[in-house]
Motif scaffolding. Structure first.
Motif, short mmCIF file in Angstrom:
data_model
loop_
_atom_site.label_atom_id
_atom_site.label_comp_id
_atom_site.label_asym_id
_atom_site.label_seq_id
_atom_site.Cartn_x
_atom_site.Cartn_y
_atom_site.Cartn_z
N ARG A 92 0.94 -1.26 -0.01
CA ARG A 92 -0.10 -0.12 -0.14
C ARG A 92 0.86 1.24 -0.24
N THR B 62 0.00 5.43 0.12
CA THR B 62 -1.29 6.53 0.43
C THR B 62 -0.69 7.78 0.88
N TRP B 63 -1.18 8.62 0.10
CA TRP B 63 -1.06 10.03 0.83
C TRP B 63 -2.45 10.73 1.28
N ASP C 291 -5.94 10.09 2.25
CA ASP C 291 -6.96 8.98 1.97
C ASP C 291 -6.78 8.50 0.61
N ASN C 292 -5.92 9.06 -0.10
CA ASN C 292 -5.83 8.67 -1.65
C ASN C 292 -4.71 7.40 -1.75
N SER C 293 -4.99 6.40 -2.55
CA SER C 293 -3.88 5.44 -2.77
C SER C 293 -3.40 5.90 -4.10
N ARG D 31 -0.87 3.87 -5.41
CA ARG D 31 -0.26 2.72 -6.19
C ARG D 31 -1.31 2.36 -7.38
N GLN E 115 -1.97 15.06 -7.30
CA GLN E 115 -2.37 15.00 -6.07
C GLN E 115 -1.13 15.82 -5.18
#
Ligand code: ATP
Length: 242
Positions: free
Chosen positions: A63, A65-66, A68-70, A72, A82
């Protein structure tokens, strides 16, 4: 925060190069990623910024993540939007274009339609050397100035997280200090979160809040930067400090 959890990277469909890397980069901090040649530092950055490619048999598991955003399996474009921006290696500026055209190209990559004037002004205030040479061809800049240009170009994309790959490489110590001081100011004054990949552990730990040491694709050590620097045995063994 930027978070990696059990990240594995496979090259050429078979070679496991990252073997379960977990690390946390709190928003607003500078986190150093240290380790010897081939430990997997650059691979970690490329996994975050989406620069690994399926077509070349490069696979990322785990995983990333930044907030709540994935991140990958997202495109490099999406990841830049982002606010997660990798500084391309210093020597990879557009040599035939002027310094200013190189900077404007950074804004274009970000898909930003906003006026670039204020960004340019901000970047020139951090890098007066670039302001002096704004009309000069980038190919005529020194190594240190090209590194500054690479950082400036990334700043045009409004990064919230900047991924820096060995900014000290091949530079005289005085320039290393100059660039690290600017990175620290960007963090403090602009709130840019920084992941700093370095072989120069001494310089990196002077500005980092926290550090991780990678060895053969695994995190073998982590801690607050001042603790890592004070730990003599550890520093000598892993970081080449004395
Ligand atoms: P350096 O400071 O030398 O860049 P690093 O810690 O950044 O070292 P990586 O560049 O991430 O290390 O490389 C980790 C391992 O993956 C090395 O063994 C390297 O040979 C291998 N490697 C890197 N890129 C590729 C690739 N495109 N294909 C296959 N193997 C690769």
């Amino acid at each position: 925060m930027l978070k990696l959890d059990g990240v594995e990277v496979v090259y050429n469909r078979v070679a496991l190069v990252l073997k379960g890397v977990s690390l946390t980069v709190p928003a607003g901090q500078i986190v150093a990623l240290l380790g010897n040649n081939g430990a997997g530092k650059t691979t970690t950055l490329r996994a975050i910024s989406g620069l690994l490619a399926h077509e070349r048999g490069e696979v990322v598991r785990g995983r990333i993540t930044w907030g709540d955003n994935s991140l990958r399996e997202r495109s490099p474009d999406y990841i830049v939007r982002q606010g997660v921006v990798q500084v391309l290696e210093g020597r990879r500026v557009f040599e035939h274009l002027s310094v200013e055209a190189n900077l404007l190209a950074g804004g274009y990559t970000a898909g930003s339609m906003r006026s670039s004037r204020s960004e340019l002004k901000m970047i020139y205030s951090y890098f007066p050397r670039l302001a002096d040479r704004r009309n000069q061809r980038a190919g005529f800049l020194s190594g240190g100035e090209q590194q500054m240009l690479a950082i400036g170009r990334a700043l045009m994309a409004h990064p919230r997280v900047m991924l820096l790959d060995e900014p000290s490489l091949g530079l005289a110590p005085v320039l290393v200090s100059e660039i690290f001081e600017i990175v620290e100011r960007l963090n403090r004054e602009e709130g840019v979160t920084v992941v700093l990949v370095e072989q120069n552990a001494e310089a990196a730990l002077q500005i980092a809040h926290h550090g991780y040491v990678l060895e053969d694709g695994r995190i073998v050590l982590e801690g607050p930067a001042d603790k890592l620097r004070q730990n003599q045995d550890v520093a000598e063994f892993y970081l080449g400090l004395s």
